[in-house]
Design a protein around this motif. Structure first.
Motif, PDB file in Angstrom:
ATOM      1  N   GLU A  54       0.829  -1.206   0.000  1.00  0.00           N
ATOM      2  CA  GLU A  54       0.000   0.000   0.000  1.00  0.00           C
ATOM      3  C   GLU A  54       0.866   1.259   0.000  1.00  0.00           C
ATOM      4  OE1 GLU A  54      -3.413   1.722  -0.588  1.00  0.00           O
ATOM      5  OE2 GLU A  54      -3.567  -0.356   0.052  1.00  0.00           O
ATOM      6  N   GLN A  55       1.938   1.244   0.789  1.00  0.00           N
ATOM      7  CA  GLN A  55       2.841   2.403   0.836  1.00  0.00           C
ATOM      8  C   GLN A  55       3.507   2.629  -0.515  1.00  0.00           C
ATOM      9  OE1 GLN A  55       5.449   1.457   4.067  1.00  0.00           O
ATOM     10  NE2 GLN A  55       3.955   2.017   5.646  1.00  0.00           N
ATOM     11  N   HIS A  56       3.956   1.553  -1.161  1.00  0.00           N
ATOM     12  CA  HIS A  56       4.575   1.674  -2.485  1.00  0.00           C
ATOM     13  C   HIS A  56       3.575   2.226  -3.502  1.00  0.00           C
ATOM     14  CE1 HIS A  56       8.322  -0.106  -1.344  1.00  0.00           C
ATOM     15  NE2 HIS A  56       7.818  -1.296  -1.105  1.00  0.00           N
ATOM     16  N   LEU A  57       2.331   1.762  -3.420  1.00  0.00           N
ATOM     17  CA  LEU A  57       1.298   2.242  -4.343  1.00  0.00           C
ATOM     18  C   LEU A  57       1.024   3.726  -4.123  1.00  0.00           C
ATOM     19  CD1 LEU A  57      -1.175  -0.759  -4.168  1.00  0.00           C
ATOM     20  CD2 LEU A  57       0.380  -0.204  -6.042  1.00  0.00           C
ATOM     21  N   ASN A  58       1.023   4.145  -2.853  1.00  0.00           N
ATOM     22  CA  ASN A  58       0.797   5.561  -2.540  1.00  0.00           C
ATOM     23  C   ASN A  58       1.927   6.445  -3.062  1.00  0.00           C
ATOM     24  OD1 ASN A  58      -1.653   5.034  -1.305  1.00  0.00           O
ATOM     25  ND2 ASN A  58      -0.776   4.892   0.743  1.00  0.00           N
ATOM     26  N   LEU A  59       3.094   5.856  -3.255  1.00  0.00           N
ATOM     27  CA  LEU A  59       4.225   6.589  -3.819  1.00  0.00           C
ATOM     28  C   LEU A  59       4.166   6.611  -5.351  1.00  0.00           C
ATOM     29  CD1 LEU A  59       7.111   5.285  -1.515  1.00  0.00           C
ATOM     30  CD2 LEU A  59       6.021   7.540  -1.472  1.00  0.00           C
ATOM     31  N   GLY A  60       3.159   5.938  -5.922  1.00  0.00           N
ATOM     32  CA  GLY A  60       2.978   5.954  -7.368  1.00  0.00           C
ATOM     33  C   GLY A  60       3.570   4.772  -8.111  1.00  0.00           C
ATOM     34  N   LEU A  61       4.028   3.755  -7.385  1.00  0.00           N
ATOM     35  CA  LEU A  61       4.583   2.586  -8.069  1.00  0.00           C
ATOM     36  C   LEU A  61       3.480   1.772  -8.738  1.00  0.00           C
ATOM     37  CD1 LEU A  61       7.278   1.155  -5.635  1.00  0.00           C
ATOM     38  CD2 LEU A  61       7.622   1.857  -7.989  1.00  0.00           C
ATOM     39  N   ASN A  62       3.813   1.157  -9.849  1.00  0.00           N
ATOM     40  CA  ASN A  62       2.941   0.209 -10.517  1.00  0.00           C
ATOM     41  C   ASN A  62       2.739  -0.976  -9.562  1.00  0.00           C
ATOM     42  OD1 ASN A  62       2.737  -2.407 -12.161  1.00  0.00           O
ATOM     43  ND2 ASN A  62       2.341  -0.868 -13.726  1.00  0.00           N
ATOM     44  N   PRO A  63       1.544  -1.600  -9.524  1.00  0.00           N
ATOM     45  CA  PRO A  63       1.316  -2.731  -8.620  1.00  0.00           C
ATOM     46  C   PRO A  63       2.311  -3.878  -8.786  1.00  0.00           C
ATOM     47  CG  PRO A  63      -0.767  -1.958  -9.472  1.00  0.00           C
ATOM     48  CD  PRO A  63       0.305  -1.204 -10.215  1.00  0.00           C
ATOM     49  N   ALA A  65       5.490  -3.645  -9.523  1.00  0.00           N
ATOM     50  CA  ALA A  65       6.704  -3.230  -8.812  1.00  0.00           C
ATOM     51  C   ALA A  65       6.490  -3.291  -7.302  1.00  0.00           C
ATOM     52  CB  ALA A  65       7.115  -1.822  -9.233  1.00  0.00           C
ATOM     53  N   ALA A  66       5.312  -2.848  -6.848  1.00  0.00           N
ATOM     54  CA  ALA A  66       5.030  -2.849  -5.412  1.00  0.00           C
ATOM     55  C   ALA A  66       5.014  -4.272  -4.858  1.00  0.00           C
ATOM     56  CB  ALA A  66       3.702  -2.150  -5.141  1.00  0.00           C
ATOM     57  N   TRP A  67       4.326  -5.169  -5.547  1.00  0.00           N
ATOM     58  CA  TRP A  67       4.265  -6.561  -5.082  1.00  0.00           C
ATOM     59  C   TRP A  67       5.626  -7.250  -5.220  1.00  0.00           C
ATOM     60  CZ3 TRP A  67       0.623  -8.997  -2.331  1.00  0.00           C
ATOM     61  CH2 TRP A  67      -0.636  -8.391  -2.228  1.00  0.00           C
ATOM     62  N   ARG A  68       6.393  -6.905  -6.265  1.00  0.00           N
ATOM     63  CA  ARG A  68       7.727  -7.502  -6.435  1.00  0.00           C
ATOM     64  C   ARG A  68       8.620  -7.114  -5.278  1.00  0.00           C
ATOM     65  NH1 ARG A  68      12.191  -5.375  -8.072  1.00  0.00           N
ATOM     66  NH2 ARG A  68      11.253  -3.569  -9.095  1.00  0.00           N
ATOM     67  N   ARG A  69       8.581  -5.832  -4.905  1.00  0.00           N
ATOM     68  CA  ARG A  69       9.388  -5.377  -3.765  1.00  0.00           C
ATOM     69  C   ARG A  69       8.935  -6.059  -2.484  1.00  0.00           C
ATOM     70  NH1 ARG A  69      10.691   1.034  -4.635  1.00  0.00           N
ATOM     71  NH2 ARG A  69      11.674   0.788  -6.670  1.00  0.00           N
ATOM     72  N   HIS A  70       7.623  -6.211  -2.311  1.00  0.00           N
ATOM     73  CA  HIS A  70       7.084  -6.906  -1.132  1.00  0.00           C
ATOM     74  C   HIS A  70       7.624  -8.336  -1.064  1.00  0.00           C
ATOM     75  CE1 HIS A  70       4.234  -8.348   1.870  1.00  0.00           C
ATOM     76  NE2 HIS A  70       3.866  -9.309   1.033  1.00  0.00           N
ATOM     77  N   ALA A  71       7.724  -8.983  -2.218  1.00  0.00           N
ATOM     78  CA  ALA A  71       8.226 -10.358  -2.278  1.00  0.00           C
ATOM     79  C   ALA A  71       9.741 -10.432  -2.157  1.00  0.00           C
ATOM     80  CB  ALA A  71       7.779 -11.012  -3.588  1.00  0.00           C
ATOM     81  N   GLY A  72      10.415  -9.268  -2.218  1.00  0.00           N
ATOM     82  CA  GLY A  72      11.871  -9.246  -2.101  1.00  0.00           C
ATOM     83  C   GLY A  72      12.584  -9.774  -3.330  1.00  0.00           C
ATOM     84  N   LEU A  73      11.970  -9.600  -4.505  1.00  0.00           N
ATOM     85  CA  LEU A  73      12.568 -10.094  -5.744  1.00  0.00           C
ATOM     86  C   LEU A  73      13.094  -8.948  -6.587  1.00  0.00           C
ATOM     87  CD1 LEU A  73       9.783 -12.624  -6.841  1.00  0.00           C
ATOM     88  CD2 LEU A  73      11.872 -13.125  -5.577  1.00  0.00           C
TER      89      LEU A  73
END
Length: 153
Positions: A54-63, A65-73
């Motif tokens: 949610e924080q990544h999305l609020n910063l304007g990231l594409n979903p 990218a946000a989920w990839r970062r969440h997964a640590g990939l």
């Protein structure tokens, strides 16, 4: 909750052999209401988004990218797991939500454990439908549009 035994129904066979059912309007409305509530509950459960996503999305990231970062990939690792190039992941992440082929986005959502509706929401406007049609005519590995075969002269 309405139980099925409370529904009044009449059945008949259509000329083509299809079994048909007629129910009173009140029963139809009750069934539709139950279905709408069930769909809303499924969508709500599917859209439980982790705080960091949610924080990544609020910063304007594409979903993606946000989920990839969440997964640590990294992009490269995600690309390898999905079976596409790192450049294709970069293009998907730099585009609007839903950029990419439907089959590619489905594989990405599965790898990331993300709700598909979050990674690839349905197209709502004519422009989105056109963009999706173009995306789905692209090469699955490179996400580039297919080039027509050049004719020899």
């Amino acid at each position: 909750m309405v139980e099925s035994s409370k529904f009044e129904a009449q059945g008949f066979l259509a000329p083509d052999g299809t079994e048909m059912v007629i129910v009173p309007r009140k029963d139809w409305d009750a069934v539709c209401s139950l279905a709408e509530r069930a769909v809303a509950k499924i969508e709500e459960e599917a859209m439980n988004i982790p705080d960091d996503v949610e924080q990544h999305l609020n910063l304007g990231l594409n979903p993606v990218a946000a989920w990839r970062r969440h997964a640590g990939l990294t992009q490269a690792v995600l690309a390898d797991k999905v079976g596409i190039t790192q450049a294709a992941i970069a293009r998907i992440e730099s585009g609007p939500t839903g950029t990419g082929r439907d089959d590619t986005l489905t594989r990405i959502a599965k790898v990331l454990g993300a709700p598909l509706a979050h990674i690839n929401p349905p197209a709502k406007t004519p422009a989105e439908r056109i963009r999706k049609a173009i995306d789905n005519s692209a090469d699955a590995k490179t996400e580039r549009l297919f080039q027509p075969a050049s004719s020899r002269r």
